[in-house]
Design a protein around this motif. Structure first.
Motif, PDB file in Angstrom:
ATOM      1  N   VAL A   1       0.861  -1.195   0.000  1.00 57.01           N
ATOM      2  CA  VAL A   1       0.000   0.000   0.000  1.00 57.01           C
ATOM      3  C   VAL A   1       0.891   1.236   0.000  1.00 57.01           C
ATOM      4  O   VAL A   1       1.833   1.341   0.802  1.00 57.01           O
ATOM      5  CB  VAL A   1      -0.907   0.032   1.266  1.00 57.01           C
ATOM      6  CG1 VAL A   1      -1.782   1.283   1.261  1.00 57.01           C
ATOM      7  CG2 VAL A   1      -1.765  -1.221   1.355  1.00 57.01           C
ATOM      8  N   CYS A   2       0.606   2.181  -0.899  1.00 60.10           N
ATOM      9  CA  CYS A   2       1.421   3.418  -0.912  1.00 60.10           C
ATOM     10  C   CYS A   2       0.521   4.642  -0.981  1.00 60.10           C
ATOM     11  O   CYS A   2      -0.698   4.541  -1.113  1.00 60.10           O
ATOM     12  CB  CYS A   2       2.410   3.391  -2.076  1.00 60.10           C
ATOM     13  SG  CYS A   2       1.654   3.387  -3.696  1.00 60.10           S
ATOM     14  N   ASP A   3       1.154   5.814  -0.881  1.00 53.28           N
ATOM     15  CA  ASP A   3       0.400   7.064  -0.959  1.00 53.28           C
ATOM     16  C   ASP A   3       0.286   7.523  -2.420  1.00 53.28           C
ATOM     17  O   ASP A   3       0.862   6.915  -3.327  1.00 53.28           O
ATOM     18  CB  ASP A   3       1.047   8.140  -0.077  1.00 53.28           C
ATOM     19  CG  ASP A   3       2.512   8.368  -0.405  1.00 53.28           C
ATOM     20  OD1 ASP A   3       2.937   7.975  -1.514  1.00 53.28           O
ATOM     21  OD2 ASP A   3       3.236   8.916   0.430  1.00 53.28           O
TER      22      ASP A   3
ATOM     23  N   LYS B   1      -5.956  13.601   2.154  1.00 53.50           N
ATOM     24  CA  LYS B   1      -6.524  14.839   1.596  1.00 53.50           C
ATOM     25  C   LYS B   1      -5.464  15.787   1.037  1.00 53.50           C
ATOM     26  O   LYS B   1      -5.614  16.325  -0.058  1.00 53.50           O
ATOM     27  CB  LYS B   1      -7.356  15.553   2.668  1.00 53.50           C
ATOM     28  CG  LYS B   1      -8.183  16.658   2.080  1.00 53.50           C
ATOM     29  CD  LYS B   1      -9.049  17.340   3.113  1.00 53.50           C
ATOM     30  CE  LYS B   1      -9.639  18.601   2.499  1.00 53.50           C
ATOM     31  NZ  LYS B   1     -10.151  19.499   3.508  1.00 53.50           N
ATOM     32  N   SER B   2      -4.381  15.996   1.792  1.00 49.93           N
ATOM     33  CA  SER B   2      -3.392  16.993   1.330  1.00 49.93           C
ATOM     34  C   SER B   2      -2.781  16.565  -0.015  1.00 49.93           C
ATOM     35  O   SER B   2      -2.634  17.384  -0.923  1.00 49.93           O
ATOM     36  CB  SER B   2      -2.318  17.228   2.385  1.00 49.93           C
ATOM     37  OG  SER B   2      -1.708  16.004   2.718  1.00 49.93           O
ATOM     38  N   GLN B   3      -2.487  15.288  -0.182  1.00 47.71           N
ATOM     39  CA  GLN B   3      -1.934  14.830  -1.469  1.00 47.71           C
ATOM     40  C   GLN B   3      -3.001  14.845  -2.564  1.00 47.71           C
ATOM     41  O   GLN B   3      -2.710  15.101  -3.725  1.00 47.71           O
ATOM     42  CB  GLN B   3      -1.344  13.426  -1.328  1.00 47.71           C
ATOM     43  CG  GLN B   3      -0.031  13.418  -0.552  1.00 47.71           C
ATOM     44  CD  GLN B   3       0.762  12.137  -0.737  1.00 47.71           C
ATOM     45  OE1 GLN B   3       0.345  11.223  -1.428  1.00 47.71           O
ATOM     46  NE2 GLN B   3       1.917  12.077  -0.105  1.00 47.71           N
ATOM     47  N   ARG B   4      -4.238  14.578  -2.153  1.00 45.12           N
ATOM     48  CA  ARG B   4      -5.338  14.611  -3.130  1.00 45.12           C
ATOM     49  C   ARG B   4      -5.481  16.019  -3.704  1.00 45.12           C
ATOM     50  O   ARG B   4      -5.635  16.201  -4.904  1.00 45.12           O
ATOM     51  CB  ARG B   4      -6.622  14.191  -2.424  1.00 45.12           C
ATOM     52  CG  ARG B   4      -7.630  13.522  -3.331  1.00 45.12           C
ATOM     53  CD  ARG B   4      -8.620  12.704  -2.547  1.00 45.12           C
ATOM     54  NE  ARG B   4      -9.200  13.396  -1.411  1.00 45.12           N
ATOM     55  CZ  ARG B   4      -9.382  12.841  -0.213  1.00 45.12           C
ATOM     56  NH1 ARG B   4      -9.027  11.591  -0.002  1.00 45.12           N
ATOM     57  NH2 ARG B   4      -9.907  13.529   0.777  1.00 45.12           N
ATOM     58  N   VAL B   5      -5.390  17.009  -2.822  1.00 46.36           N
ATOM     59  CA  VAL B   5      -5.488  18.407  -3.267  1.00 46.36           C
ATOM     60  C   VAL B   5      -4.353  18.728  -4.239  1.00 46.36           C
ATOM     61  O   VAL B   5      -4.571  19.321  -5.302  1.00 46.36           O
ATOM     62  CB  VAL B   5      -5.448  19.366  -2.040  1.00 46.36           C
ATOM     63  CG1 VAL B   5      -5.265  20.815  -2.478  1.00 46.36           C
ATOM     64  CG2 VAL B   5      -6.709  19.205  -1.202  1.00 46.36           C
ATOM     65  N   LEU B   6      -3.138  18.291  -3.905  1.00 38.51           N
ATOM     66  CA  LEU B   6      -1.986  18.566  -4.778  1.00 38.51           C
ATOM     67  C   LEU B   6      -2.154  17.882  -6.133  1.00 38.51           C
ATOM     68  O   LEU B   6      -1.826  18.454  -7.172  1.00 38.51           O
ATOM     69  CB  LEU B   6      -0.683  18.118  -4.104  1.00 38.51           C
ATOM     70  CG  LEU B   6      -0.318  18.904  -2.844  1.00 38.51           C
ATOM     71  CD1 LEU B   6       0.844  18.235  -2.116  1.00 38.51           C
ATOM     72  CD2 LEU B   6       0.035  20.344  -3.175  1.00 38.51           C
TER      73      LEU B   6
END
Ligand SMILES: [Zn+2]
Ligand SMILES: [Zn+2]
Length: 424
Positions: free
Chosen positions: A234-236, A271-276
């Motif tokens: 599993v990764c980000d 969320k923060s990576q999703r926004v980016l």
């Protein structure tokens, strides 16, 4: 030919080299940030150069390029540009934007800049698409090794360089690890075995892994160890996107479309990576990635992980948040980066020390570096048999001066004696 070392010979990082021909043509290789201490400044001469060549996507080599005028052509490998732009999009607080297109070179194919010839050679380092450069002009030749190692999955590249280049007038060599070290892990395959053993010795525990998202060799190593233990990787979002970019360039590395690879993309934690990603996917050219990362067959949630956390390898950085969201108690943490980041100088908020000091965490420091070990480096240098050697990217000046036999009979250059400039 004139060789000017603007920075990078007496430190690890801040690399910036210029080569000028007798007719006045100029090229720069790299313009990087310093690893320690003060902020590096861009040499003013760079604004008059004819082209800049970037060896690889590490900030100590590209970090200052965003400050260079748009009219100066920049060259790099195709994958390097993708990695660089993803890295900047996801780490805007750390790096300057580089708002431009690069020209691309290919390994072994000469580029001519006026009367200077530059031939890049793919090399083996801890980020993909890293290069050495052979620079020729005025009947002279300089080989810049770039950051390199011999224990990765592309170690054949080093043999190719040794076959293609003979007796350069000057070899500028990555001497980060010239001082011999005992007992360290030497190759990615050795590391894969160690990580496999660690996971299998803790089969009832969840395992986290911390490593650089752009160290794709390492991600592959961790993925292999994960699968050897029949776990799911599993990764980000950031890591998944780097892997996607590699895949689009034709390199076979784990993808979220694979059965045992999942991305943590839908939770609040993401969320923060999703926004980016939402801000950058169109410009980066990854609409295809964005279209699939929220799907049920490519992604996973903390709730799903919490049902059987010991079935996963979690390559996720926000360990404490994930631990809480997945209801995890005791776990294994494989730390697979430079150990310097664990010291108070770099670990300013104490997040690693917090993890290391927790008795509920089995903290395993399992890593191999991106720079050639002492014996391999000496073999590389003697194989090239240069007229002179310029030790570069190193803090080991004292070691080198106290051990004059380190490099056999090769003449060792010391640029502080000639104001960082050398007539080749
Ligand atoms: Zn470097
Ligand atoms: Zn590097």
């Amino acid at each position: 030919m004139k060789l000017i070392i603007h920075r990078g010979d007496k430190e690890i990082g801040g690399s910036c080299i210029e080569i000028r021909s007798n007719s006045g043509a100029s090229i720069f290789i790299d313009a990087g940030l310093e690893l320690y201490g003060e902020k590096a400044k861009l040499p003013k001469e760079i604004e008059n150069t004819d082209a800049i060549f970037l060896s690889h996507a590490h900030p100590d080599h590209f970090g200052l390029l965003g400050r260079v005028s748009q009219n100066i052509p920049m060259y790099c490998g195709e994958i390097t540009e993708s990695i660089l732009q993803i890295m900047i999009a996801f780490n805007g607080d750390k790096f300057d934007k580089i708002d431009r297109k690069f020209l691309h070179f290919k390994s072994g194919e000469e580029v001519k800049i006026k009367d200077i010839s530059i031939t890049p050679f793919l090399t083996d380092h801890s980020v993909p698409d890293s290069y050495a450069f052979l620079v020729k002009t005025d009947g002279k030749a300089v080989l810049y090794s770039g950051d390199f190692r011999t224990g990765g999955r592309k170690h054949n590249c080093i043999t190719r360089i040794l076959n293609a280049v003979k007796k350069p007038n000057i070899l500028i060599a990555d001497c980060t690890c010239i001082e011999p070290r005992e007992g360290s892990i030497k190759t990615e395959e050795e590391l894969a075995e160690k990580i496999t053993e660690t996971i299998s010795a803790n089969s009832n525990l969840p395992v986290f892994a911390i490593c650089s998202a752009i160290n794709v060799d390492r991600i592959v190593t961790i993925y292999k160890a994960t699968r050897r233990n029949k776990r799911i990787f599993v990764c980000d979002i950031y890591t998944a996107l780097i892997l996607w970019a590699m895949g689009k360039s034709g390199v076979k590395v784990p993808q979220i479309t694979w059965e045992y690879v999942k991305v943590l993309s839908r939770d609040d934690i993401a969320k923060s990576q999703r926004v980016l990603l939402e801000l950058s996917f169109k410009k980066l050219g990854f609409k295809d990635f964005r279209d699939i990362i929220y799907r049920k067959n490519t992604s996973i949630t903390a709730e799903e992980i919490s049902k059987n956390p010991h079935k996963y390898l979690l390559k996720l950085n926000r360990v404490r948040d994930i631990q809480k969201a997945c209801g995890i108690g005791k776990f294994v943490l494989i730390y697979s980066m430079w150990s310097g980041y664990l010291t108070p100088e770099f670990d300013k908020r104490g997040q690693y020390r917090d993890l290391m000091g927790d008795t509920n965490i089995i903290f395993e420091n399992l890593h191999t570096g991106g720079h050639s070990a002492s014996e391999d480096l000496k073999r590389f240098i003697s194989g090239l048999d240069p007229e002179s050697l310029l030790p570069f990217h190193t803090n080991s000046q004292e070691y080198i001066s106290q051990n004059p036999d380190t490099f056999g009979n090769i003449n060792i250059l010391n640029l502080s004696e000639c104001n960082q400039e050398l007539e080749v």
